[in-house]
Enzyme design. Structure first.
Site, PDB file in Angstrom:
ATOM      1  N   TYR A 146      83.714  44.109  -0.464  1.00 11.13           N
ATOM      2  CA  TYR A 146      84.065  45.427  -0.711  1.00 11.13           C
ATOM      3  C   TYR A 146      84.468  46.103   0.610  1.00 11.13           C
ATOM      4  O   TYR A 146      84.219  45.963   1.515  1.00 11.13           O
ATOM      5  CB  TYR A 146      82.718  46.339  -1.106  1.00 11.13           C
ATOM      6  CG  TYR A 146      82.911  47.739  -1.545  1.00 11.13           C
ATOM      7  CD1 TYR A 146      83.549  48.178  -2.477  1.00 11.13           C
ATOM      8  CD2 TYR A 146      82.486  48.689  -0.318  1.00 11.13           C
ATOM      9  CE1 TYR A 146      83.349  49.573  -2.687  1.00 11.13           C
ATOM     10  CE2 TYR A 146      82.383  49.843  -0.814  1.00 11.13           C
ATOM     11  CZ  TYR A 146      83.034  50.501  -1.774  1.00 11.13           C
ATOM     12  OH  TYR A 146      83.041  51.848  -2.214  1.00 11.13           O
ATOM     13  N   ASP A 241      87.521  43.613   8.057  1.00  9.24           N
ATOM     14  CA  ASP A 241      86.576  44.600   7.549  1.00  9.24           C
ATOM     15  C   ASP A 241      85.526  44.513   8.508  1.00  9.24           C
ATOM     16  O   ASP A 241      84.319  43.807   7.777  1.00  9.24           O
ATOM     17  CB  ASP A 241      86.350  44.724   6.136  1.00  9.24           C
ATOM     18  CG  ASP A 241      85.790  46.141   5.778  1.00  9.24           C
ATOM     19  OD1 ASP A 241      85.085  46.804   6.689  1.00  9.24           O
ATOM     20  OD2 ASP A 241      85.706  46.549   4.711  1.00  9.24           O
ATOM     21  N   LYS A 269      80.068  53.035   9.610  1.00  6.25           N
ATOM     22  CA  LYS A 269      78.681  52.620   9.722  1.00  6.25           C
ATOM     23  C   LYS A 269      78.148  53.112  11.055  1.00  6.25           C
ATOM     24  O   LYS A 269      77.967  54.039  11.667  1.00  6.25           O
ATOM     25  CB  LYS A 269      78.286  51.579   9.141  1.00  6.25           C
ATOM     26  CG  LYS A 269      78.619  51.238   7.678  1.00  6.25           C
ATOM     27  CD  LYS A 269      77.921  50.391   6.912  1.00  6.25           C
ATOM     28  CE  LYS A 269      78.541  50.074   5.598  1.00  6.25           C
ATOM     29  NZ  LYS A 269      77.727  50.707   4.571  1.00  6.25           N
TER      30      LYS A 269
HETATM   31  N1  PMP Z   1      84.068  48.117   4.057  1.00  8.27           N
HETATM   32  C1  PMP Z   1      82.635  47.554   3.884  1.00  8.27           C
HETATM   33  C2  PMP Z   1      82.653  46.048   4.326  1.00  8.27           C
HETATM   34  C3  PMP Z   1      81.473  48.245   3.655  1.00  8.27           C
HETATM   35  O1  PMP Z   1      80.357  47.656   3.470  1.00  8.27           O
HETATM   36  C4  PMP Z   1      81.784  49.475   3.027  1.00  8.27           C
HETATM   37  C5  PMP Z   1      80.643  50.402   2.750  1.00  8.27           C
HETATM   38  N2  PMP Z   1      79.529  49.673   2.288  1.00  8.27           N
HETATM   39  C6  PMP Z   1      83.185  50.321   3.213  1.00  8.27           C
HETATM   40  C7  PMP Z   1      84.035  49.527   3.758  1.00  8.27           C
HETATM   41  C8  PMP Z   1      83.161  51.707   2.712  1.00  8.27           C
HETATM   42  O2  PMP Z   1      82.730  52.415   3.846  1.00  8.27           O
HETATM   43  P1  PMP Z   1      82.178  54.032   3.248  1.00  8.27           P
HETATM   44  O3  PMP Z   1      81.236  53.873   2.308  1.00  8.27           O
HETATM   45  O4  PMP Z   1      81.882  54.540   4.561  1.00  8.27           O
HETATM   46  O5  PMP Z   1      83.515  54.710   2.725  1.00  8.27           O
END
Ligand code: PMP
Length: 435
Positions: A146, A241, A269
């Site tokens: 994700y 990511d 995060k």
């Molecule tokens: N990339 C990863 C690996 C994530 O785990 C998340 C959110 N859990 C995101 C992107 C998206 O981040 P956000 O919820 O702050 O938009």
């Protein structure tokens, strides 16, 4: 009104009338486990307390940002002081320079970076930059990973998309989805085949270097290195990511752990310490293409927000002096004891752990990709989740998520968790035996 109705239930009903599904992010709604979400009133350290006064040991930790635990006094103090100086200026601040310096120092591949307000925004912007830099449109991602909810990344996505069991999302134009290829995680051969046929059209490979959104799935030996080779050979960019893994698996993130230098990195995060901060960064020559230095447009009214940045800086300062090895060892110990509880109850489980991230899959077989994650028994997870919740341990309300251990989790929290798990695994085993 039934007298047994809780404050959480009343709030959920009110919320559903005003907010889709009653929540501002889908997984919070408990659809993955059934039942109704607890509304949270406050939290401190490793514990969260709901509006009915029940306190839980928290293994969600805001889905990862709170590696220091909730309401760390130094972070709260930094936020207070920053807010008192003004909450937003729409002009540059010293804090932005400081946090950029700290991130760049921790992650050598990040020579330059841009702050944004979420992981989604960071991922979306990195993809735009990769397309601009390569003059190509095709994006390669992996099933169950994700990367936020930008159109081009919402294909075979993990996290809430996996929880809800939908392949993508209506509203994403087919033409956009068609530019994204999603491959099985850890399957280098399928990546090789794709690069053979379409290599010259691929702008970037974007990957969670440790997958966290189909539950935790570590990269197979050679998988990340193989992707790097394929990207290099074909002129595509490698994007890590590290929204979950950044400052989680060590100051250098997964790239530090595995010794790989991606072209671009997506962060979020932890770098916001529980406030909204994301970032994307990497090779200076690529980042020089971002406006106003270059032509690739990306902007934000609240980007680099001084209060959020203050929370991030304080968090990073504390982490720079924290013992990641100890957190790793303590989490390993916890996971070992949890596994023993499952074994003692005769419940087949498969545990994946990297550092302070772990997932218990209710599966006899190892979980190495999205297909094997989906084969795990999500219903059994749901039953286990509710047994644990009853015993005041708050796990992710979905089988496809990581558990997050923080530096604030103490031995007594682990003791209570293991005790709860013993009874919960037994309850789950008993229920299956009866059915
Ligand atoms: N990339 C990863 C690996 C994530 O785990 C998340 C959110 N859990 C995101 C992107 C998206 O981040 P956000 O919820 O702050 O938009």
């Amino acid at each position: 009104m039934s007298p047994a109705r809780t404050h959480s239930q009343a709030l959920f009903e009110a919320a559903r009338a005003l907010i889709p599904g009653g929540v501002n992010s889908p997984v919070r709604a408990f659809l993955g486990v059934g039942g109704e979400p607890r509304f949270i009133a406050r939290a401190k350290g490793a514990r969260i307390t709901d509006v009915d006064g029940y306190t839980f040991i928290d293994y969600v930790c805001s889905w990862g940002p709170l590696i220091l635990g909730h309401a760390h006094p130094r972070v709260v103090q930094a936020i207070r002081e920053a807010a008192a100086r003004g909450t937003s200026y729409g002009a540059p601040t010293a804090g932005e320079v400081e946090i950029a310096r700290r991130i760049a120092a921790a992650m050598p591949s990040v020579e330059k970076l841009r702050l944004v307000s979420s992981g989604t925004e960071a991922a979306m912007s990195a993809v735009r930059l990769a397309r601009a830099a390569t003059g190509r449109d095709v994006l390669v991602k992996f099933d169950g990973c994700y990367h936020g909810h930008a159109d081009s990344l919402l294909v075979e996505a993990g996290s809430g998309v996996a929880t809800l069991g939908i392949p993508g999302s209506p509203g994403v134009p087919e033409a956009t989805a068609r530019l994204t290829r999603s491959l099985p995680y850890n399957d280098l051969d399928s990546a090789r085949r794709l690069f053979e046929t379409e290599g010259s059209a691929i702008a970037a490979v974007v990957v969670e270097p440790v997958a966290g959104n189909m539950g935790v799935v570590p990269p197979a030996p050679g998988f990340l290195e193989g992707l790097q080779d394929l990207a290099r050979t074909s002129g595509a960019l490698l994007i890590f990511d590290e929204v979950i893994t950044g400052f989680r698996l060590g100051l250098g993130g997964a790239q530090g752990l595995f010794g790989i230098r991606p072209d671009l990195t997506i962060l979020g995060k932890i770098i916001g310490g529980g406030l909204p901060v994301g970032a994307y960064g990497g090779r200076a020559d690529l980042m020089a293409m971002i406006a106003p230095e270059g032509p690739v447009y990306q902007a934000g009214t609240l980007s680099g927000n001084p209060v959020a940045v203050a929370a991030g800086i304080e968090t990073l300062r504390i982490l720079e002096r924290s013992d990641y090895d100890l957190l790793d060892k303590r989490t390993a110990g916890l996971v070992q004891r949890l596994k023993e509880s499952a074994d003692a109850a005769g419940v087949p489980t498969s545990w994946n752990r990297v550092g302070s991230l772990f997932t218990c899959f209710f599966s006899e077989r190892p979980v190495t990709d999205y297909a094997s994650a989906k084969r795990a028994d999500a219903k059994r997870y749901a039953a286990f989740f509710h047994e644990m919740l009853k015993r005041r341990v708050y796990l992710a309300p979905s089988a496809f998520e990581a558990a997050f251990v923080s530096l604030a989790h103490e031995d007594r929290d682990f003791e209570q968790t293991v005790k709860a798990a013993r009874k919960s695994f037994q309850a789950v085993a008993g229920r299956t035996a009866k059915s």
